[in-house]
Write an enzyme that holds these catalytic residues in place. Structure first.
Site, PDB file in Angstrom:
ATOM      1  N   ARG A   1      -4.447  -0.687  -4.997  1.00  0.00           N
ATOM      2  CA  ARG A   1      -3.312   0.069  -4.168  1.00  0.00           C
ATOM      3  C   ARG A   1      -3.395  -0.785  -2.660  1.00  0.00           C
ATOM      4  O   ARG A   1      -4.462  -0.591  -2.106  1.00  0.00           O
ATOM      5  CB  ARG A   1      -3.401   1.232  -3.992  1.00  0.00           C
TER       6      ARG A   1
ATOM      7  N   HIS B   1       2.458   1.527   5.514  1.00  0.00           N
ATOM      8  CA  HIS B   1       1.340   2.322   5.732  1.00  0.00           C
ATOM      9  C   HIS B   1       1.203   2.300   7.133  1.00  0.00           C
ATOM     10  O   HIS B   1       0.058   1.915   7.670  1.00  0.00           O
ATOM     11  CB  HIS B   1       0.095   1.814   4.972  1.00  0.00           C
TER      12      HIS B   1
ATOM     13  N   TYR C   1      -7.497  15.326   0.549  1.00  0.00           N
ATOM     14  CA  TYR C   1      -8.809  15.248   1.166  1.00  0.00           C
ATOM     15  C   TYR C   1      -9.613  16.563   1.344  1.00  0.00           C
ATOM     16  O   TYR C   1     -10.621  16.425   1.252  1.00  0.00           O
ATOM     17  CB  TYR C   1      -8.793  14.451   2.522  1.00  0.00           C
TER      18      TYR C   1
ATOM     19  N   ASN D   1      -2.131  12.199  -2.306  1.00  0.00           N
ATOM     20  CA  ASN D   1      -3.367  11.966  -1.635  1.00  0.00           C
ATOM     21  C   ASN D   1      -3.878  13.297  -1.008  1.00  0.00           C
ATOM     22  O   ASN D   1      -3.126  14.221  -0.399  1.00  0.00           O
ATOM     23  CB  ASN D   1      -3.173  11.148  -0.113  1.00  0.00           C
TER      24      ASN D   1
ATOM     25  N   GLU E   1       2.488   8.754   3.279  1.00  0.00           N
ATOM     26  CA  GLU E   1       2.066   9.984   4.201  1.00  0.00           C
ATOM     27  C   GLU E   1       2.940  10.052   5.340  1.00  0.00           C
ATOM     28  O   GLU E   1       2.786  10.125   6.298  1.00  0.00           O
ATOM     29  CB  GLU E   1       0.658  10.062   4.536  1.00  0.00           C
TER      30      GLU E   1
ATOM     31  N   GLU F   1      -4.955   8.398  -3.349  1.00  0.00           N
ATOM     32  CA  GLU F   1      -6.247   8.526  -2.171  1.00  0.00           C
ATOM     33  C   GLU F   1      -6.892   9.728  -2.430  1.00  0.00           C
ATOM     34  O   GLU F   1      -6.368  11.057  -2.417  1.00  0.00           O
ATOM     35  CB  GLU F   1      -5.738   8.388  -0.836  1.00  0.00           C
TER      36      GLU F   1
END
Ligand code: GBH
Length: 469
Positions: free
Chosen positions: A82, A126, A304, A302, A171, A369
């Site tokens: 990616r 991005h 985290y 994504n 995002e 991610e």
């Protein structure tokens, strides 16, 4: 790490294994072959904006070392890569004709990947908006959405014959909130209403690009269209009504605002009410939501960190200076943290994936991610024995497998990131790579986590479940 294997080994043999990067974070070569500045080149020159005054000028020099980096991906046994395309590289200034030299780089990258048996997973945006488009108003301006659709078309014309997987945005929350509300990301603006406008125009740009690409694809050519969102759960700090309301507001503004328009064709009613109390309206025009909810094939997730929401300010009050209810993000407490102080809570990842698949059924998910920054200590040979990052990846992969077992249709997992790289406002100090980068020599050395991932992929491919559960 073996204690996670029982879960991980339930992943299917055809699970997609990838690694992710983004253009500005790794490429460098910011003034080569006709590239013009993006909003990140500009922010990096604002004193105090980036730790250590770091910039993406050189980064990992990937623009000049691309074949070596593709070989690295291959050596780890990953099947998908990616990456993102730098808009000002392929369409300088964000308008007008394509820049052949810039497009040529991605053309060679795609060929190199395919020659190595690696599937390209392309993200169009991005965060590196051409500076000229910011000068014309940026994402709070509706016109930027139409400029994006033209750009998407130009990239598809060149790479669509070889690239099947297209993600419009990475995002949108970060672009809108960190960029236009909190001002900690480019372009560094601070205005809540601008942030709301930015969200809507990012959504509109996504929908317009989806329609363009779908129309351009010749019959019979496979096309997987996606958007990637940064998602986490809003957990109330306590069971009190005030905290539960705070979590609801956080969920509306941070989660449902990004999924409902795209997957349900509407903004949440409670969000619209909350915004109205703040005197802000989403600039929806007739037909926008039909465009925004144009069907997509995959949702990129994504993830985290976790955290919780409180309805109390530090001094205990439940309203702010404007008389509006307090929504405060707090640590959960008692959990291990990464180098960025992000709390590690893999069970919450399982919960998140189950929630997405319950509330937005029918759309396949890919983890685009997941990863962690740790304060790596290389030995004399440059090797990093990153047990902490390995544990993070293993526990989160196990969490994905648990979510699948519970019914979530997760088709793949991409580690963030292939390389240590430019971690935005934190510069180079915070390292997310599974491969160490020595910024003096640009030498790459796979860390323990990369070797663990390589071995895990090989094992699951050999022994994983056949077919989808
Ligand atoms: C992802 O964003 C990005 O897609 C990726 O580019 C990035 O490298 C990765 O995560 C790791 O951060 O402290 O106010 O300066 C996840 C969202 C973006 C959240 C950076 C924290 C720092 C904001 N993260 N952000 S601030």
């Amino acid at each position: 790490m073996d204690r996670y294997n029982d879960s991980i080994d339930r992943l299917p043999a055809d699970f997609r294994w990838g690694v992710a990067t983004s253009a500005y974070q790794i490429e460098g070569a910011v003034a080569e072959d006709g590239r013009t500045p993006s909003i990140w080149d500009t922010l990096c020159r604002v004193p105090g904006a980036i730790d250590n005054a770091d910039t993406g000028d050189v980064a990992c020099d990937h623009y000049h070392r691309m074949p070596e980096d593709v070989a690295l991906i291959r050596s780890l046994g990953l099947d998908t890569y990616r990456f993102s395309v730098s808009w000002p590289r392929v369409q300088p200034g964000g308008t007008g004709p394509a820049n052949e030299a810039g497009l040529g780089f991605y053309d060679r990258l795609v060929d190199e990947l395919l020659a190595g048996g690696i599937t390209p997973w392309l993200t169009l945006y991005h965060w590196d908006l051409p500076q000229e488009l910011e000068d014309a108003g940026g994402w709070p301006a509706r016109d930027t959405a139409y400029r994006f659709a033209d750009y998407a078309e130009l990239v598809y014309q060149r790479l669509g014959d070889r690239v099947e997987h297209w993600t419009t945005f990475n995002e949108p929350w970060c672009s809108a909130v960190l960029g236009y509300v909190q001002g900690v990301h480019a372009p560094g603006r601070r205005d809540f209403a601008d942030g709301v406008r930015a969200v809507h125009h990012l959504h509109l740009a996504h929908g317009l690009a989806v329609q363009r690409l779908r129309a351009l694809a010749p019959a019979g050519r496979p096309l997987d269209l996606a958007v990637t969102q940064l998602l986490s759960n809003a957990i109330p700090a306590t069971d009190s009504e005030v905290d539960r309301e705070a979590a609801r507001r956080a969920d509306a503004l941070g989660f449902r605002m990004y999924l409902d328009p795209i997957l349900r064709g509407s903004y949440p009613e409670d969000l619209v009410t909350d915004l109205a109390r703040r005197g802000v309206e989403i600039p929806v025009q007739d037909g926008d939501l039909e465009v925004i909810s144009s069907p997509i094939d995959t949702l990129g997730v994504n993830y985290y960190r976790s955290g919780k929401s409180s309805g109390h300010a530090e001094d205990g009050s439940t309203t702010d200076a404007d008389g509006l209810p307090v929504t405060r993000h707090l640590p959960i407490g008692g959990l291990p943290v990464t180098h960025l102080d992000w709390e590690v809570m893999p069970e919450d990842f399982t919960r998140l994936l189950l929630r997405i698949s319950r509330d937005y059924p029918g759309i396949p998910l890919v983890i685009t991610e997941n990863g962690a920054a740790y304060d790596d200590k290389p030995d004399a040979t440059g090797f990093v024995a990153d047990a902490d990052r390995t544990e993070y990846l293993a526990s989160h992969l196990a969490a994905v497998a648990e979510a699948r077992a519970g019914g979530a249709d997760v088709r793949g997992y991409f580690a963030w990131s292939l390389l240590d790289n430019f971690e935005w406002a934190y510069g180079y100090d915070k390292r997310f790579g599974i491969v160490r980068v020595d910024y003096e020599t640009q030498e790459r050395t796979p860390k323990q986590s990369a070797l663990w991932l390589r071995d895990t992929i090989a094992r699951v491919r050999a022994t994983g479940r056949q077919g989808r559960e």
